[in-house]
Design a protein around this motif. Structure first.
Motif, PDB file in Angstrom:
ATOM      1  N   THR A  84      26.703   2.925  57.347  1.00 35.28           N
ATOM      2  CA  THR A  84      27.876   3.812  57.329  1.00 35.28           C
ATOM      3  C   THR A  84      27.816   4.754  56.142  1.00 35.28           C
ATOM      4  OG1 THR A  84      29.206   2.094  58.384  1.00 35.28           O
ATOM      5  CG2 THR A  84      30.390   3.875  57.274  1.00 35.28           C
ATOM      6  N   PHE A  85      27.449   4.216  54.968  1.00 31.71           N
ATOM      7  CA  PHE A  85      27.406   5.064  53.770  1.00 31.71           C
ATOM      8  C   PHE A  85      26.286   6.104  53.884  1.00 31.71           C
ATOM      9  CE2 PHE A  85      26.005   6.201  49.511  1.00 31.71           C
ATOM     10  CZ  PHE A  85      27.207   6.580  48.937  1.00 31.71           C
ATOM     11  N   ALA A  86      25.176   5.756  54.531  1.00 30.48           N
ATOM     12  CA  ALA A  86      24.057   6.694  54.661  1.00 30.48           C
ATOM     13  C   ALA A  86      24.502   7.969  55.382  1.00 30.48           C
ATOM     14  CB  ALA A  86      22.900   6.034  55.401  1.00 30.48           C
ATOM     15  N   LYS A  87      25.379   7.845  56.383  1.00 26.40           N
ATOM     16  CA  LYS A  87      25.875   9.033  57.090  1.00 26.40           C
ATOM     17  C   LYS A  87      26.702   9.907  56.160  1.00 26.40           C
ATOM     18  CE  LYS A  87      26.095   6.502  61.487  1.00 26.40           C
ATOM     19  NZ  LYS A  87      27.005   6.001  62.554  1.00 26.40           N
ATOM     20  N   LEU A  88      27.582   9.282  55.377  1.00 28.37           N
ATOM     21  CA  LEU A  88      28.390  10.027  54.407  1.00 28.37           C
ATOM     22  C   LEU A  88      27.488  10.645  53.341  1.00 28.37           C
ATOM     23  CD1 LEU A  88      31.695   8.862  52.781  1.00 28.37           C
ATOM     24  CD2 LEU A  88      29.810   9.522  51.315  1.00 28.37           C
ATOM     25  N   PHE A  89      26.525   9.866  52.876  1.00 29.02           N
ATOM     26  CA  PHE A  89      25.605  10.292  51.826  1.00 29.02           C
ATOM     27  C   PHE A  89      24.832  11.532  52.250  1.00 29.02           C
ATOM     28  CE2 PHE A  89      21.476   9.831  49.589  1.00 29.02           C
ATOM     29  CZ  PHE A  89      21.931   9.825  48.283  1.00 29.02           C
TER      30      PHE A  89
END
Length: 464
Positions: A84-89
């Motif tokens: 999930t964080f990779a998409k935001l990142f």
């Protein structure tokens, strides 16, 4: 009947919550990103997670990048899964993305990498390999390139493929088959030309650039000097690997000014210092204690000299003016250092201009000393004193004149000397100047008393 009433209540509560969320979402989508980021930073981490989940992923990445509190960013990262964080990142600006990545522990960096897309992973690894204080450390990869043998139609297709953000479409950079930068084309010129126009026919080969190993402050001054919106960053093979924008330059210059002011005031600051109120009193003490102790020790020397040289009965009246002479020297010395430091930072003067700088400051100091010479006479004769003599007044006025001239030269010379020895001119800090000119002022004052008294041996203390 009771169960049916409870179901209606739950549905009504859920409806109200949905309406509140819609109103909140409406406000968040229309407010400026920096205002939303500031608002979110004041909320608990649970509320931040809930609110951001309501927004598109691109907006989440933009807001997360604007958080000023690095500890909050880390806490937010720990609450999400790596996927999930990779998409935001991936939606963060490339330079801020690397800044956050560098703050992660090495173990977390390793865990996050497999979840990133190939392009994002390459950007992170490339930018992470440069020093944070260089152009390579602050550049980002939000730019578009086209090949010099393309036509306009092919170039536009390539730009869509690179997909830079709208605010970075100032210039389109033109490279050859070896990816070496050969020129640029303003976006408006690219749009106005016919589809079959060759890129090589409208290419501008006169461009300013910086290299990946140049200091970030040098890059910022280039942007300021040439009035650029963005500047391309090249590697050792003259290939374009990133850009630095005007906004980046403003942040660099602002940080440099804050750092120089801290040094000028004798405060040891660090790049990632948290906000003033979040720093503990012990941390504030550590940042200030060096100069405070240094000035205190020099004060002991000054007072020892004062007590040993001015302890005679005949010198007691002169003690009342020691503080005035020392304070005047510290003031004009700090002013001269500040003016020279500002001129150096703005690129208005260089080390080769040192004779002109000293000459100009000497003229200013003489004019200022002339005014203060007259004011000393006025001050001493307005203030009633039984010890007042013409000789004593002349000694004090002469000491003020010499102190102003010497302090101005010292204040102007310290930043130049630091620059000459490849140091930071801001280390010519205000406490250092005050300390030096105070000692110099005492020596000047004592020498003036001894010389004038020797030349005109009359009683210095008028007891009538």
């Amino acid at each position: 009947m009771k169960q049916k009433g409870e179901n209606k209540f739950i549905k009504w509560a859920r409806f109200l919550k949905q309406q509140q969320n819609k109103k909140l979402l409406y406000c968040l989508e229309r407010a400026s990103p920096i205002e939303v980021a500031n608002f979110l930073e004041q909320q608990p981490i649970e509320s931040i997670l809930r609110i951001l989940a309501m927004l598109p992923i691109t907006r989440q990445g933009e807001l997360f990048a604007l958080f000023k509190d690095s500890a909050l960013q880390i806490a937010f990262y720990e609450q999400l899964s790596k996927g999930t964080f990779a998409k935001l990142f991936s939606c963060m600006p490339s330079d801020l993305r690397v800044d956050f990545y560098q703050r992660l522990p090495s173990k977390e960096q390793t865990h996050l990498l497999p979840y990133l897309s190939r392009k994002v992973r390459e950007d992170v690894l490339m930018l992470n390999s440069y020093s944070p204080d260089t152009a390579g450390g602050i550049m980002h990869t939000d730019f578009a390139t086209v090949l010099n043998f393309m036509n306009i139609e092919e170039a536009l297709a390539k730009i869509r493929e690179d997909a830079p953000t709208q605010k970075m479409l100032y210039y389109i950079y033109v490279v050859n088959e070896h990816m070496k930068l050969v020129g640029f084309i303003p976006l408006e010129q690219l749009v106005l030309c016919t589809p079959q126009t060759k890129i090589s026919s409208i290419l501008d080969t006169n461009f300013v650039y910086a290299t990946v190993d140049e200091d970030q402050e040098v890059v910022a001054r280039k942007i300021e000097q040439y009035n650029l919106a963005v500047i391309p960053i090249l590697n050792q093979e003259n290939q374009i690997v990133g850009i630095v924008s005007y906004d980046d330059a403003i942040e660099i210059i602002r940080a440099e000014q804050v750092e120089d002011m801290d040094k000028f005031m004798g405060i040891d600051s660090e790049e990632d210092d948290p906000d003033y109120l979040k720093i503990s009193s012990v941390q504030h003490l550590k940042k200030r204690v060096k100069w405070a102790v240094g000035v205190f020790m020099s004060g002991i020397v000054s007072h020892y000299f004062t007590h040993t040289k001015f302890s005679s009965q005949d010198f007691i009246p002169y003690l009342f003016y020691v503080g005035m002479i020392a304070d005047t020297g510290g003031n004009v010395g700090s002013q001269a250092a500040s003016v020279v430091l500002q001129a150096l930072n703005r690129g208005q003067v260089t080390l080769s201009d040192w004779i002109k700088i000293i000459a100009k400051e000497l003229k200013v100091s003489i004019l200022l000393a002339s005014i203060l010479f007259f004011l000393v006479y006025v001050k001493i004769y307005i203030m009633p004193s039984e010890h007042r003599t013409l000789q004593m007044t002349f000694i004090i006025a002469l000491s003020i004149v010499l102190q102003v001239i010497c302090s101005t030269i010292i204040g102007a010379s310290l930043p130049l000397a630091a620059k000459y020895f490849n140091g930071d001119p801001a280390v010519a800090a205000s406490p250092a100047i005050n300390t030096i000119v105070e000692l110099v002022g005492l020596l000047i004052y004592y020498a003036a008393i001894m010389v004038i008294s020797w030349l005109y041996p009359i009683n210095q203390v008028n007891t009538s």
